[in-house]
Write a protein that holds these residues in place. Structure first.
Motif, short mmCIF file in Angstrom:
data_model
loop_
_atom_site.label_atom_id
_atom_site.label_comp_id
_atom_site.label_asym_id
_atom_site.label_seq_id
_atom_site.Cartn_x
_atom_site.Cartn_y
_atom_site.Cartn_z
N ALA A 131 0.83 -1.21 0.00
CA ALA A 131 0.00 0.00 0.00
C ALA A 131 0.86 1.25 0.00
N ARG A 132 0.36 2.28 -0.69
CA ARG A 132 0.91 3.64 -0.64
C ARG A 132 -0.23 4.52 -0.16
N VAL A 133 -0.01 5.20 0.94
CA VAL A 133 -1.10 5.91 1.61
C VAL A 133 -0.74 7.38 1.78
N PRO A 134 -1.65 8.31 1.44
CA PRO A 134 -1.40 9.72 1.73
C PRO A 134 -1.21 9.90 3.23
N LEU A 135 -0.25 10.72 3.61
CA LEU A 135 0.13 10.84 5.01
C LEU A 135 0.22 12.30 5.43
N GLU A 136 -0.36 12.60 6.58
CA GLU A 136 -0.15 13.89 7.23
C GLU A 136 0.89 13.63 8.32
N ILE A 137 1.86 14.52 8.44
CA ILE A 137 2.91 14.37 9.43
C ILE A 137 2.73 15.45 10.50
N ALA A 138 2.61 15.00 11.74
CA ALA A 138 2.48 15.91 12.89
C ALA A 138 3.71 15.72 13.76
N ALA A 139 4.69 16.60 13.59
CA ALA A 139 5.95 16.48 14.32
C ALA A 139 6.11 17.55 15.40
N SER A 140 5.41 18.66 15.27
CA SER A 140 5.51 19.70 16.29
C SER A 140 4.56 19.37 17.45
N TYR A 141 4.84 19.94 18.61
CA TYR A 141 3.97 19.71 19.76
C TYR A 141 2.53 20.12 19.44
N ARG A 142 2.37 21.27 18.82
CA ARG A 142 1.03 21.77 18.50
C ARG A 142 0.27 20.82 17.56
N ALA A 143 0.93 20.37 16.51
CA ALA A 143 0.28 19.47 15.55
C ALA A 143 -0.05 18.12 16.18
N ARG A 144 0.85 17.60 17.02
CA ARG A 144 0.58 16.31 17.69
C ARG A 144 -0.58 16.45 18.66
N THR A 145 -0.66 17.57 19.37
CA THR A 145 -1.74 17.79 20.32
C THR A 145 -3.09 17.88 19.62
N ARG A 146 -3.14 18.53 18.48
CA ARG A 146 -4.39 18.66 17.71
C ARG A 146 -4.77 17.31 17.11
N GLY A 147 -3.83 16.61 16.50
CA GLY A 147 -4.09 15.28 15.93
C GLY A 147 -5.35 15.21 15.11
N LEU A 148 -6.21 14.26 15.44
CA LEU A 148 -7.47 14.06 14.72
C LEU A 148 -8.67 14.66 15.44
N LEU A 149 -8.44 15.44 16.48
CA LEU A 149 -9.55 16.00 17.26
C LEU A 149 -10.49 16.81 16.38
N GLY A 150 -11.76 16.51 16.51
CA GLY A 150 -12.79 17.26 15.81
C GLY A 150 -13.03 16.86 14.37
N ARG A 151 -12.27 15.93 13.86
CA ARG A 151 -12.46 15.52 12.46
C ARG A 151 -13.53 14.44 12.36
N GLU A 152 -14.21 14.46 11.23
CA GLU A 152 -15.23 13.46 10.93
C GLU A 152 -14.63 12.28 10.17
N SER A 153 -13.53 12.53 9.47
CA SER A 153 -12.90 11.48 8.67
C SER A 153 -11.44 11.85 8.41
N LEU A 154 -10.72 10.92 7.83
CA LEU A 154 -9.31 11.13 7.49
C LEU A 154 -9.02 10.39 6.20
N GLU A 155 -8.48 11.08 5.23
CA GLU A 155 -8.05 10.42 4.00
C GLU A 155 -6.60 10.02 4.19
N GLY A 156 -6.33 8.73 4.27
CA GLY A 156 -4.97 8.26 4.49
C GLY A 156 -4.69 8.07 5.96
#
Length: 129
Positions: A28-53
């Motif tokens: 598989a080859r999957v689209p990827l979001e990278i969360a490396a900063s503290y802020r991005a990791r803390t937000r993560g998937l919160l509040g999302r209805e879905s995720l592509e990849g």
């Protein structure tokens, strides 16, 4: 890790490559979001209805699903990007920390099985560094 050097990513987009077939081919080859900063990791998937990849949290050794709206698959990876464990977690749960985990991949529930992502599989992350 590449040649003894620890790989660090920046927030952004990339691609997750799963080599889950016995001959080392790509399953598989999957689209990827990278969360490396503290802020991005803390937000993560919160509040999302879905995720592509998928979403890569790095560094991370545990996650929670409080305030999430959907069940998710979670893969814990070691420093060599080998999968240590895969779990499906409903909203409102706290995952236990994995001692050797350095990164976590999150995706919609059921996605990792479709990709062939399981314990022992080594993944590749192509993206911003």
């Amino acid at each position: 890790m590449k040649g003894g050097v620890v790989v660090r990513w920046r927030d952004g987009r990339g691609e997750l490559v799963v080599r889950g077939v016995p001959d080392g081919g790509v399953s598989a080859r999957v689209p990827l979001e990278i969360a490396a900063s503290y802020r991005a990791r803390t937000r993560g998937l919160l509040g999302r209805e879905s995720l592509e990849g998928a979403l890569l949290l790095s560094p991370a050794s545990s996650i929670h699903t409080f305030r999430m709206r959907m069940p998710i698959d979670v893969a814990y990876l070691d420093r060599r990007l080998r999968v240590l464990a895969v779990r499906t977690m409903p909203p409102g749960r706290l995952g236990r920390p994995r001692v050797r985990a350095r990164h976590v991949i999150e995706a919609e529930a059921g996605a990792m099985e479709r990709w062939g992502l399981g314990v022992g599989v080594v993944v590749e992350v192509h993206g911003l560094r």
